[in-house]
Write an enzyme that holds these catalytic residues in place. Sequence first.
Site, PDB file in Angstrom:
ATOM      1  N   SER A 108       0.761  -1.142   0.064  1.00 34.06           N
ATOM      2  CA  SER A 108       0.020  -0.013  -0.022  1.00 34.06           C
ATOM      3  C   SER A 108       1.049   1.276  -0.069  1.00 34.06           C
ATOM      4  O   SER A 108       1.727   1.552  -0.962  1.00 34.06           O
ATOM      5  CB  SER A 108      -1.041  -0.063   1.244  1.00 34.06           C
ATOM      6  OG  SER A 108      -2.011   1.208   1.041  1.00 34.06           O
ATOM      7  N   HIS A 109       0.709   1.978   1.072  1.00 37.61           N
ATOM      8  CA  HIS A 109       1.334   3.466   1.022  1.00 37.61           C
ATOM      9  C   HIS A 109       2.743   3.293   1.691  1.00 37.61           C
ATOM     10  O   HIS A 109       3.381   4.435   1.988  1.00 37.61           O
ATOM     11  CB  HIS A 109       0.362   4.282   1.762  1.00 37.61           C
ATOM     12  CG  HIS A 109       0.221   3.747   3.165  1.00 37.61           C
ATOM     13  ND1 HIS A 109      -0.951   2.732   3.399  1.00 37.61           N
ATOM     14  CD2 HIS A 109       0.636   3.787   4.597  1.00 37.61           C
ATOM     15  CE1 HIS A 109      -0.890   2.527   4.603  1.00 37.61           C
ATOM     16  NE2 HIS A 109       0.109   2.856   5.255  1.00 37.61           N
ATOM     17  N   ASP A 272      -2.496   6.453  -3.492  1.00 35.89           N
ATOM     18  CA  ASP A 272      -1.358   5.995  -2.734  1.00 35.89           C
ATOM     19  C   ASP A 272      -0.825   4.770  -3.531  1.00 35.89           C
ATOM     20  O   ASP A 272      -1.068   4.814  -4.875  1.00 35.89           O
ATOM     21  CB  ASP A 272      -1.646   5.451  -1.487  1.00 35.89           C
ATOM     22  CG  ASP A 272      -2.455   3.987  -1.619  1.00 35.89           C
ATOM     23  OD1 ASP A 272      -3.276   4.010  -2.553  1.00 35.89           O
ATOM     24  OD2 ASP A 272      -2.611   3.033  -0.700  1.00 35.89           O
ATOM     25  N   ASP A 274      -0.654   1.582  -4.134  1.00 32.42           N
ATOM     26  CA  ASP A 274      -1.378   0.658  -4.674  1.00 32.42           C
ATOM     27  C   ASP A 274      -2.874   1.393  -5.261  1.00 32.42           C
ATOM     28  O   ASP A 274      -3.603   0.510  -5.846  1.00 32.42           O
ATOM     29  CB  ASP A 274      -1.708  -0.579  -4.096  1.00 32.42           C
ATOM     30  CG  ASP A 274      -2.598  -0.486  -2.953  1.00 32.42           C
ATOM     31  OD1 ASP A 274      -2.468   0.675  -2.183  1.00 32.42           O
ATOM     32  OD2 ASP A 274      -3.288  -1.159  -2.301  1.00 32.42           O
ATOM     33  N   ASP A 276      -5.627   2.478  -3.843  1.00 32.54           N
ATOM     34  CA  ASP A 276      -7.090   2.492  -3.285  1.00 32.54           C
ATOM     35  C   ASP A 276      -7.343   3.633  -2.524  1.00 32.54           C
ATOM     36  O   ASP A 276      -8.518   3.677  -2.058  1.00 32.54           O
ATOM     37  CB  ASP A 276      -7.095   0.965  -2.438  1.00 32.54           C
ATOM     38  CG  ASP A 276      -6.088   0.809  -1.378  1.00 32.54           C
ATOM     39  OD1 ASP A 276      -5.149   1.670  -1.179  1.00 32.54           O
ATOM     40  OD2 ASP A 276      -6.129  -0.067  -0.537  1.00 32.54           O
ATOM     41  N   ARG A 277      -6.263   4.646  -2.032  1.00 28.53           N
ATOM     42  CA  ARG A 277      -6.521   5.784  -1.210  1.00 28.53           C
ATOM     43  C   ARG A 277      -6.798   6.700  -2.013  1.00 28.53           C
ATOM     44  O   ARG A 277      -6.345   6.890  -3.087  1.00 28.53           O
ATOM     45  CB  ARG A 277      -5.388   6.205  -0.205  1.00 28.53           C
ATOM     46  CG  ARG A 277      -5.295   4.711   0.756  1.00 28.53           C
ATOM     47  CD  ARG A 277      -4.170   5.237   1.807  1.00 28.53           C
ATOM     48  NE  ARG A 277      -4.187   4.010   2.876  1.00 28.53           N
ATOM     49  CZ  ARG A 277      -3.739   4.146   4.096  1.00 28.53           C
ATOM     50  NH1 ARG A 277      -3.091   5.079   4.396  1.00 28.53           N
ATOM     51  NH2 ARG A 277      -3.538   3.109   4.738  1.00 28.53           N
ATOM     52  N   LYS A 371     -11.258  -0.274  -1.402  1.00 22.74           N
ATOM     53  CA  LYS A 371     -11.579   1.308  -1.647  1.00 22.74           C
ATOM     54  C   LYS A 371     -10.918   1.512  -2.884  1.00 22.74           C
ATOM     55  O   LYS A 371     -10.052   0.859  -3.507  1.00 22.74           O
ATOM     56  CB  LYS A 371     -11.002   1.943  -0.414  1.00 22.74           C
ATOM     57  CG  LYS A 371      -9.426   1.583   0.000  1.00 22.74           C
ATOM     58  CD  LYS A 371      -9.036   2.020   1.144  1.00 22.74           C
ATOM     59  CE  LYS A 371      -7.568   1.522   1.715  1.00 22.74           C
ATOM     60  NZ  LYS A 371      -7.610   1.221   3.095  1.00 22.74           N
TER      61      LYS A 371
HETATM   62  C1  G1P Z   1      -4.558   1.370   8.099  1.00 20.29           C
HETATM   63  C2  G1P Z   1      -5.705   2.047   8.093  1.00 20.29           C
HETATM   64  C3  G1P Z   1      -6.957   1.495   7.810  1.00 20.29           C
HETATM   65  C4  G1P Z   1      -6.879   0.880   6.440  1.00 20.29           C
HETATM   66  C5  G1P Z   1      -5.425   0.017   6.480  1.00 20.29           C
HETATM   67  C6  G1P Z   1      -5.093  -0.472   4.897  1.00 20.29           C
HETATM   68  O1  G1P Z   1      -4.330   0.417   8.973  1.00 20.29           O
HETATM   69  O2  G1P Z   1      -5.633   2.876   9.461  1.00 20.29           O
HETATM   70  O3  G1P Z   1      -8.073   2.263   7.833  1.00 20.29           O
HETATM   71  O4  G1P Z   1      -8.022   0.219   6.291  1.00 20.29           O
HETATM   72  O5  G1P Z   1      -4.221   0.838   6.828  1.00 20.29           O
HETATM   73  O6  G1P Z   1      -4.870   0.494   4.115  1.00 20.29           O
HETATM   74  P1  G1P Z   1      -3.783   0.392  10.295  1.00 20.29           P
HETATM   75  O7  G1P Z   1      -2.373   0.546  10.125  1.00 20.29           O
HETATM   76  O8  G1P Z   1      -4.388   1.524  11.172  1.00 20.29           O
HETATM   77  O9  G1P Z   1      -4.066  -1.122  10.988  1.00 20.29           O
HETATM   78 ZN    ZN Z   2      -3.328   1.180  -0.322  1.00 22.35          ZN
END
Ligand code: G1P
Ligand code: ZN
Length: 539
Positions: A108-109, A272, A274, A276-277, A371
């Site tokens: 992800s990010h 981000d 991948d 999704d954000r 998302k």
């Molecule tokens: C974080 C975000 C959550 C999201 C997840 C995946 O998770 O808070 O809302 O679904 O990344 O993108 P966390 O690190 O808080 O468990």
């Molecule tokens: Zn992501």
Amino acid sequence: MNTQFFEGQKPGTSGLRKKVSVFQQPHYLENFIQSIFDSLEDCQNKTLVVGGDGRYYNKTAIQTIVKMATANGFGRMLIGQNGILSTPAVSAIIRKYHAFGGIILSASHNPGGPDGDFGIKYNISNGGPAPEKLTEAIYEHSLKISNYRISETMDIDLSELGQMQVGEMTVEIIDSVADYAELMAQIFDFDKIKDLFQSGFTLCFDAMHAVTGPYARLILEDQLGAPSGTVINAIPLEDFGGGHPDPNLVYATDLVKKVYGENALQFGAASDGDGDRNMILGQDFFVTPSDSLAVLAANAHLIPAYKEGLAGIARSMPTSAAADRVAAALGIDCFETPTGWKFFGNLLDAGKVTLCGEESFGTSSNHVREKDGVWAVLFWLNILAVRQESVESIVRAHWAKYGRHFYSRHDYENININTAEKLMDNLSKTFNVMKKGQSFGSYLVDYCDNFSYTDPIDASTSAKQGMRIVFQEGSRIVFRLSGTGTNGATLRVYLEFFETNIAKHSLDVQEVLADLIVLADVIAGIKKFTGRDKPSLIT
Ligand code: G1P
Ligand code: ZN
């Protein structure tokens, strides 16, 4: 086959995320992939979708997965060209082609590159993340796995579109963007958005050197006619250009320069790693993700795909209650789920909700089961094209009607894991003796608990999803530990203050929340436990 154990491979909020060097250990990736395959129902002759955000190790992992998928009896694989597929695109492709499931290679990010992070997520046939039952089964299996199946075939060419055989299995290299773009054109009024761009509307989309570059370029610039150069940092890079591909005001600096200050553009957005954000900005104006969900819900009837109305809305527990107020006004349900997109899947599948969102810059609808960053941007653009008002005036009008949830998240990153656990244990003792009506300055406690969720569809329960203290009149503080970090523990503190008379407060959110910020420390002893006197990241 010679394997070794890795003390189990426990997927977190969004799959298994580790340093690249962890995945590079002999058999590590193979063990996890085999644990996934062994935890699924029969995968003989089934179709598997695979793609990732283009980060370092993406292509290497895909070559291994191809060899393992054929050895495990899959009949067909659909792989994004050059290994590229955004998370929402994987979800859309699984659904469109009725695939058995999909593997998404992304952290992800989180930063990428040889010293960065890598990750694997498995998505099921509805296109959504594996439910907890399955991730638990994968983990249990990874504790006892003793061998894996892999064929000794050659690496395949991921760069050319087309079809090939790998053993008995057919592999198709597919266009990474086409199916997704087609879906977006079915949802939104592309003609209206085209007119908006033709009228000279100014915008910038920051792909942050991550996966959405090709998606945003094709849709915004080629199909909708936004000026070329609208999409910046558009080429996916293995290390995201050394940046942190997380769309917030701290990391999306190139974008922030374009929408704040002199000559500010009218609209800015970022996604981000991948895809999704999403982050949405107006001219000199930041839209919190919680407000964004509420505004999308209140304006959904303006969008072709949602003009018949919404079935319901869902938000994660720490997300502000702004969407709840819209749901109440529309006379529809608003569900409160634990953090993580997988909890929305059942509600979407059952047709109970149309829109979902999380405070962590995630929003989407029933068009996929993830998302979706680019979708959220198009949703905003479609609203702007219809309403012909600025982002800021739309949000201010929203607050005037529904009240405003001043909201911020404070992250304390990379704290010692034992320290974090002690802090949470202590907090739970504090909560045990907290009384309704107890006062903290002007704040009176309504209730406090460790959030527990029972899925309304399958009755499965997920306990201990975050410590929340809710004050009378709707203000809240939520404490939880991240399930996605790879360095120590991250404490997340979510602060929310509700106000109907929005003229009454200064616009600096941190100032409005100042009392609650002090209270969070009084209640949880953040400084006492961690030695930190301020968060490492504020969003
Ligand atoms: C974080 C975000 C959550 C999201 C997840 C995946 O998770 O808070 O809302 O679904 O990344 O993108 P966390 O690190 O808080 O468990
Ligand atoms: Zn992501």
